[in-house]
Motif scaffolding. Structure first.
Motif, PDB file in Angstrom:
ATOM      1  N   THR A  18      28.791   4.012 -15.497  1.00 48.43           N
ATOM      2  CA  THR A  18      27.488   4.638 -15.658  1.00 48.43           C
ATOM      3  C   THR A  18      27.668   6.151 -15.626  1.00 48.43           C
ATOM      4  N   ASN A  19      26.573   6.891 -15.797  1.00 46.05           N
ATOM      5  CA  ASN A  19      26.649   8.352 -15.788  1.00 46.05           C
ATOM      6  C   ASN A  19      25.401   8.917 -15.121  1.00 46.05           C
ATOM      7  N   ILE A  20      25.498  10.167 -14.691  1.00 50.12           N
ATOM      8  CA  ILE A  20      24.347  10.845 -14.109  1.00 50.12           C
ATOM      9  C   ILE A  20      24.136  12.161 -14.846  1.00 50.12           C
ATOM     10  N   ALA A  21      22.898  12.438 -15.188  1.00 53.29           N
ATOM     11  CA  ALA A  21      22.600  13.655 -15.944  1.00 53.29           C
ATOM     12  C   ALA A  21      22.597  14.874 -15.035  1.00 53.29           C
ATOM     13  N   VAL A  22      23.253  15.926 -15.489  1.00 46.70           N
ATOM     14  CA  VAL A  22      23.154  17.215 -14.804  1.00 46.70           C
ATOM     15  C   VAL A  22      22.102  18.089 -15.490  1.00 46.70           C
ATOM     16  N   ILE A  23      21.870  17.846 -16.762  1.00 47.95           N
ATOM     17  CA  ILE A  23      20.692  18.351 -17.477  1.00 47.95           C
ATOM     18  C   ILE A  23      20.049  17.122 -18.091  1.00 47.95           C
ATOM     19  N   VAL A  43      27.555  13.653 -16.449  1.00 47.70           N
ATOM     20  CA  VAL A  43      28.929  13.447 -15.992  1.00 47.70           C
ATOM     21  C   VAL A  43      29.108  11.949 -15.777  1.00 47.70           C
ATOM     22  N   THR A  44      30.209  11.416 -16.281  1.00 47.40           N
ATOM     23  CA  THR A  44      30.477   9.982 -16.197  1.00 47.40           C
ATOM     24  C   THR A  44      31.182   9.655 -14.886  1.00 47.40           C
ATOM     25  N   PHE A  45      30.742   8.586 -14.234  1.00 43.85           N
ATOM     26  CA  PHE A  45      31.340   8.178 -12.977  1.00 43.85           C
ATOM     27  C   PHE A  45      32.685   7.483 -13.200  1.00 43.85           C
ATOM     28  N   GLY A 173      34.152  11.953 -18.493  1.00 41.66           N
ATOM     29  CA  GLY A 173      33.985  13.377 -18.271  1.00 41.66           C
ATOM     30  C   GLY A 173      32.558  13.847 -18.466  1.00 41.66           C
ATOM     31  N   PHE A 174      32.413  15.070 -18.977  1.00 43.51           N
ATOM     32  CA  PHE A 174      31.086  15.631 -19.257  1.00 43.51           C
ATOM     33  C   PHE A 174      30.733  15.358 -20.717  1.00 43.51           C
ATOM     34  N   VAL A 175      29.513  14.879 -20.930  1.00 42.93           N
ATOM     35  CA  VAL A 175      29.106  14.403 -22.257  1.00 42.93           C
ATOM     36  C   VAL A 175      27.747  14.993 -22.622  1.00 42.93           C
ATOM     37  N   VAL A 203      33.262  16.120  -6.557  1.00 38.52           N
ATOM     38  CA  VAL A 203      33.060  14.830  -5.913  1.00 38.52           C
ATOM     39  C   VAL A 203      31.559  14.545  -5.869  1.00 38.52           C
ATOM     40  N   ILE A 204      31.156  13.382  -6.308  1.00 36.71           N
ATOM     41  CA  ILE A 204      29.752  12.981  -6.284  1.00 36.71           C
ATOM     42  C   ILE A 204      29.584  11.895  -5.232  1.00 36.71           C
ATOM     43  N   ILE A 205      28.701  12.134  -4.292  1.00 34.16           N
ATOM     44  CA  ILE A 205      28.435  11.161  -3.235  1.00 34.16           C
ATOM     45  C   ILE A 205      27.093  10.488  -3.504  1.00 34.16           C
ATOM     46  N   ILE A 206      27.093   9.174  -3.532  1.00 37.23           N
ATOM     47  CA  ILE A 206      25.877   8.407  -3.773  1.00 37.23           C
ATOM     48  C   ILE A 206      25.548   7.598  -2.526  1.00 37.23           C
ATOM     49  N   ALA A 207      24.366   7.812  -1.999  1.00 36.22           N
ATOM     50  CA  ALA A 207      23.900   7.060  -0.832  1.00 36.22           C
ATOM     51  C   ALA A 207      22.804   6.106  -1.287  1.00 36.22           C
ATOM     52  N   VAL A 208      23.086   4.828  -1.257  1.00 35.98           N
ATOM     53  CA  VAL A 208      22.101   3.819  -1.670  1.00 35.98           C
ATOM     54  C   VAL A 208      21.222   3.477  -0.464  1.00 35.98           C
ATOM     55  N   VAL A 209      20.004   3.983  -0.464  1.00 36.95           N
ATOM     56  CA  VAL A 209      19.091   3.732   0.658  1.00 36.95           C
ATOM     57  C   VAL A 209      18.284   2.460   0.449  1.00 36.95           C
TER      58      VAL A 209
END
Length: 245
Positions: A18-23, A43-45, A173-175, A203-209
């Motif tokens: 998966t990926n997370i948008a920075v923009i 950025v792709t995980f 990477g960045f896409v 480093v991307i930290i994901i906290a699943v609440v």
């Protein structure tokens, strides 16, 4: 398709992160084709942490297209799935495996049914972009199964029709997701900017609440924003002028 035993099964397995948008892209100018009102960068995980694993199979013994997500059968009737299946089948090519006695012409794919088994190693529909990795993996695995010769850039235009951000998960990477100008969406594709080693200390930290499915889907949220927000048009204009150039 020549007469063949209905006992053969052809299978392909793929894994897509998966990926997370920075923009972030937020809002569509075309709902059917999933065309964004602004460009985005993600950025792709690492697939070892957040990914979808999908196995696709085809056999003359299958009576209909079927799909299982996280071991539960789901419907393929929705437009998002049908668009991806249609687009991949339209690009299918001849396939032959002499050892297994399998020979499929490009036209045969229209009449052969597929079974899809997909699994996310993280909570689904909980805000972690499972649809991005899911549709990217679906399109990529189907393309391999049906011997589609197009590169990931062109495949991203198909994945986009399943889930907008899915186009970005076909690269590491960045896409960048280019919004495009063509009415048919043919130029609205993902392009890699830099690979995963470009910012090696990131480093991307994901906290699943909560692993519960979110109450408002991204599609509904975007639609509501486009209709009600007085700032969404300004945001898209500013992004197109400054942020991504």
């Amino acid at each position: 398709m020549a007469e063949q035993s209905k006992k053969w099964i052809l299978m392909v397995t793929a894994q897509t992160p998966t990926n997370i948008a920075v923009i972030k892209y937020w809002g569509k100018r075309d709902e059917k084709l999933v065309l964004p009102i602004n460009e985005s960068i993600s950025v792709t995980f690492d697939p070892a942490h957040l990914c979808t694993t999908t196995t696709v199979a085809v056999s003359p013994s299958f009576q209909q297209d079927r799909m299982w997500l996280n071991k539960k059968e789901i419907s393929l009737d929705g437009a998002r799935y049908q668009n991806c299946l249609r687009e991949i089948r339209a690009r299918a090519n001849d396939y032959e495996d002499e050892k297994k006695g399998i020979k499929i012409s490009k036209n045969d794919w229209q009449n052969l049914h597929v079974h899809i088994d997909s699994y996310n190693n993280f909570p689904t529909a909980a805000g972690l972009a499972s649809s991005a990795s899911g549709f990217a993996c679906l399109v990529f695995s189907l393309a391999k199964l049906m011997n589609v010769q197009e590169d990931n850039g062109r495949l991203s235009a198909i994945a986009r029709q399943g889930s907008g951000s899915a186009c970005r998960s076909l690269f590491g990477g960045f896409v960048k997701w280019v919004m495009g100008k063509e009415e048919d969406g043919s130029d609205s594709i993902a392009v890699p900017l830099v690979d995963e080693k470009h910012w090696d200390e990131l480093v991307i930290i994901i906290a699943v609440v909560s692993s519960r499915q979110k109450e408002t889907s991204s599609t509904s949220g975007m639609r509501e924003t486009v209709v009600t927000s007085a700032l969404i048009e300004h945001r898209a204009k500013v992004l197109s002028l400054y942020s991504l150039h």
